[in-house]
Design an enzyme around this catalytic site. Sequence first.
Site, PDB file in Angstrom:
ATOM      1  N   TYR A 155       1.162  -0.997  -0.213  1.00  5.75           N
ATOM      2  CA  TYR A 155       0.060   0.133  -0.151  1.00  5.75           C
ATOM      3  C   TYR A 155       0.851   1.588  -0.113  1.00  5.75           C
ATOM      4  O   TYR A 155       0.781   1.636  -0.723  1.00  5.75           O
ATOM      5  CB  TYR A 155      -0.210   0.013   1.201  1.00  5.75           C
ATOM      6  CG  TYR A 155      -1.912   1.313   1.069  1.00  5.75           C
ATOM      7  CD1 TYR A 155      -3.153   1.544   0.561  1.00  5.75           C
ATOM      8  CD2 TYR A 155      -1.736   2.103   2.847  1.00  5.75           C
ATOM      9  CE1 TYR A 155      -3.544   2.210   1.057  1.00  5.75           C
ATOM     10  CE2 TYR A 155      -2.866   3.063   2.608  1.00  5.75           C
ATOM     11  CZ  TYR A 155      -3.339   3.334   2.293  1.00  5.75           C
ATOM     12  OH  TYR A 155      -4.252   4.494   1.981  1.00  5.75           O
ATOM     13  N   LYS A 159       1.006   4.560  -3.498  1.00  6.75           N
ATOM     14  CA  LYS A 159       0.892   6.204  -2.417  1.00  6.75           C
ATOM     15  C   LYS A 159       1.894   6.738  -2.637  1.00  6.75           C
ATOM     16  O   LYS A 159       2.640   8.063  -3.041  1.00  6.75           O
ATOM     17  CB  LYS A 159       0.148   5.925  -0.936  1.00  6.75           C
ATOM     18  CG  LYS A 159      -0.409   5.533  -0.644  1.00  6.75           C
ATOM     19  CD  LYS A 159      -1.729   5.959  -1.751  1.00  6.75           C
ATOM     20  CE  LYS A 159      -3.463   5.594  -0.949  1.00  6.75           C
ATOM     21  NZ  LYS A 159      -4.426   6.117  -2.298  1.00  6.75           N
TER      22      LYS A 159
HETATM   23  N1  LIG Z   1      -9.375   5.863   5.806  1.00  6.06           N
HETATM   24  C1  LIG Z   1      -8.411   5.668   6.228  1.00  6.06           C
HETATM   25  O1  LIG Z   1      -8.142   5.752   7.385  1.00  6.06           O
HETATM   26  C2  LIG Z   1      -7.229   6.754   4.779  1.00  6.06           C
HETATM   27  C3  LIG Z   1      -5.914   6.964   5.074  1.00  6.06           C
HETATM   28  C4  LIG Z   1      -5.613   7.816   4.554  1.00  6.06           C
HETATM   29  C5  LIG Z   1      -5.491   7.722   2.827  1.00  6.06           C
HETATM   30  N2  LIG Z   1      -7.048   6.937   2.214  1.00  6.06           N
HETATM   31  C6  LIG Z   1      -7.035   6.591   1.209  1.00  6.06           C
HETATM   32  O2  LIG Z   1      -8.506   7.760   1.146  1.00  6.06           O
HETATM   33  C7  LIG Z   1      -8.822   6.644  -0.253  1.00  6.06           C
HETATM   34  C8  LIG Z   1     -10.900   6.604   0.379  1.00  6.06           C
HETATM   35  O3  LIG Z   1     -10.607   5.683   1.143  1.00  6.06           O
HETATM   36  P1  LIG Z   1     -11.930   5.101   2.568  1.00  6.06           P
HETATM   37  O4  LIG Z   1     -10.966   5.272   3.015  1.00  6.06           O
HETATM   38  O5  LIG Z   1     -12.553   5.833   2.368  1.00  6.06           O
HETATM   39  O6  LIG Z   1     -12.072   3.890   2.305  1.00  6.06           O
HETATM   40  P2  LIG Z   1     -13.828   3.553   1.508  1.00  6.06           P
HETATM   41  O7  LIG Z   1     -14.644   3.421   2.581  1.00  6.06           O
HETATM   42  O8  LIG Z   1     -13.427   1.428   2.004  1.00  6.06           O
HETATM   43  O9  LIG Z   1     -13.826   3.630  -0.358  1.00  6.06           O
HETATM   44  C9  LIG Z   1     -13.089   3.360  -1.226  1.00  6.06           C
HETATM   45  C10 LIG Z   1     -13.884   3.563  -1.970  1.00  6.06           C
HETATM   46  O10 LIG Z   1     -12.932   3.276  -3.194  1.00  6.06           O
HETATM   47  C11 LIG Z   1     -13.733   2.625  -4.285  1.00  6.06           C
HETATM   48  N3  LIG Z   1     -13.187   1.169  -4.898  1.00  6.06           N
HETATM   49  C12 LIG Z   1     -12.217   0.463  -3.898  1.00  6.06           C
HETATM   50  N4  LIG Z   1     -11.681   0.080  -5.072  1.00  6.06           N
HETATM   51  C13 LIG Z   1     -11.516   0.011  -6.850  1.00  6.06           C
HETATM   52  C14 LIG Z   1     -11.302   0.129  -7.780  1.00  6.06           C
HETATM   53  N5  LIG Z   1     -11.574  -1.658  -8.113  1.00  6.06           N
HETATM   54  N6  LIG Z   1     -12.459   0.565  -8.695  1.00  6.06           N
HETATM   55  C15 LIG Z   1     -13.531   1.294  -8.529  1.00  6.06           C
HETATM   56  N7  LIG Z   1     -13.772   2.108  -7.800  1.00  6.06           N
HETATM   57  C16 LIG Z   1     -12.909   1.539  -6.151  1.00  6.06           C
HETATM   58  C17 LIG Z   1     -14.908   2.316  -3.893  1.00  6.06           C
HETATM   59  O11 LIG Z   1     -15.918   1.621  -3.983  1.00  6.06           O
HETATM   60  P3  LIG Z   1     -16.723   0.270  -4.795  1.00  6.06           P
HETATM   61  O12 LIG Z   1     -16.405  -0.727  -3.719  1.00  6.06           O
HETATM   62  O13 LIG Z   1     -18.156   0.775  -5.385  1.00  6.06           O
HETATM   63  O14 LIG Z   1     -15.315  -0.062  -5.966  1.00  6.06           O
HETATM   64  C18 LIG Z   1     -15.051   3.410  -2.348  1.00  6.06           C
HETATM   65  O15 LIG Z   1     -15.681   4.116  -2.929  1.00  6.06           O
HETATM   66  C19 LIG Z   1      -8.434   5.912  -0.876  1.00  6.06           C
HETATM   67  O16 LIG Z   1      -7.141   5.960  -1.481  1.00  6.06           O
HETATM   68  C20 LIG Z   1      -7.640   5.634   0.316  1.00  6.06           C
HETATM   69  O17 LIG Z   1      -6.341   4.669   0.476  1.00  6.06           O
HETATM   70  C21 LIG Z   1      -7.963   6.718   3.531  1.00  6.06           C
END
Ligand SMILES: NC(=O)c1ccc[n+]([C@@H]2O[C@H](COP(=O)([O-])OP(=O)(O)OC[C@H]3O[C@@H](n4cnc5c(N)ncnc54)[C@H](OP(=O)(O)O)[C@@H]3O)[C@@H](O)[C@H]2O)c1
Length: 267
Positions: A155, A159
């Site tokens: 991961y 990033k």
């Molecule tokens: N939450 C944290 O702690 C955190 C921290 C740092 C960075 N981030 C970043 O923030 C971003 C959003 O994450 P989140 O925390 O909101 O996670 P989340 O609730 O799991 O949401 C992830 C989203 O990405 C979509 N997704 C995943 N794989 C996909 C694919 N192959 N094609 C199209 N859509 C896809 C999912 O949609 P579907 O399931 O409908 O495909 C979902 O809408 C990510 O890039 C993550 O790395 C998160």
Amino acid sequence: MTTFSHRVALLTGASSGIGRSLALALAVEQARLALVGRDVAALEAVANLARERGARAVVLAADVGIEGDATAIVDRTVAAFGRLDLLILNAGQDMWARLEEIADPSIFEQLVRINYLGPAWTTWRALPHLKASRGRIVAMSSLAGLTGVPTRTGYAATKHALHGFFDSLRVELAGSGVSVTLVCPDFVLSEIHRRALGPDGRPLGASPMREAKLMTAERCAALALAAARKRRRMVLLSARGRVGRWVRMFAPGLIDRIARRAVARGH
Ligand SMILES: NC(=O)c1ccc[n+]([C@@H]2O[C@H](COP(=O)([O-])OP(=O)(O)OC[C@H]3O[C@@H](n4cnc5c(N)ncnc54)[C@H](OP(=O)(O)O)[C@@H]3O)[C@@H](O)[C@H]2O)c1
């Protein structure tokens, strides 16, 4: 202050977590939204909430880890709304396994496709439209894009790759009017933790995080949009992230210990 009123936003990962909050925040400003993900029912629910808030919204079912899908979402957005002003590359997948525990190394390819190649493919296709609108690119990175984090080898690599890609693109785009913003959240409350790929390559199913201690997705979305509005280069969304970035230059071992403790404690 810049608003996104009537601007066309293509938002990946809009079906849950930070992306869902971004969609609803943009909807309040009456943006025109192209909402991307694989879970069509969840996307439709977000689209309906967005419409109730005054936005126009279309749902684009796509897997951003497939090149054809990742480029087609740009064409489909422009077909629906005629232009593109804001590209938010937010879809992402996490992992939670030490390297030595991993039984299925296909994890690495899956993470590269979703977290790095997807944003690269979509941005490549979107560039002429963004240049025409003097638009904005927002890439959702992580503090794991700036430093090492145990249990996150694959991961963190994806990033870090985003930073190489978008920092280079920003230089190429100097003078074009298109801005590139890298957003680096700390831990955020979302679905990502229970969906993180475990040692067997399957989602954990339950979040190992201490969720009450995490930033909300709404707060993360608001900070990301504020950065996009100001066309910031990069924002780090926690105090330990901001301080850690500088401390790492002269005491990297201390930052390693902080990262190890954060994962062990789950916040
Ligand atoms: N939450 C944290 O702690 C955190 C921290 C740092 C960075 N981030 C970043 O923030 C971003 C959003 O994450 P989140 O925390 O909101 O996670 P989340 O609730 O799991 O949401 C992830 C989203 O990405 C979509 N997704 C995943 N794989 C996909 C694919 N192959 N094609 C199209 N859509 C896809 C999912 O949609 P579907 O399931 O409908 O495909 C979902 O809408 C990510 O890039 C993550 O790395 C998160």
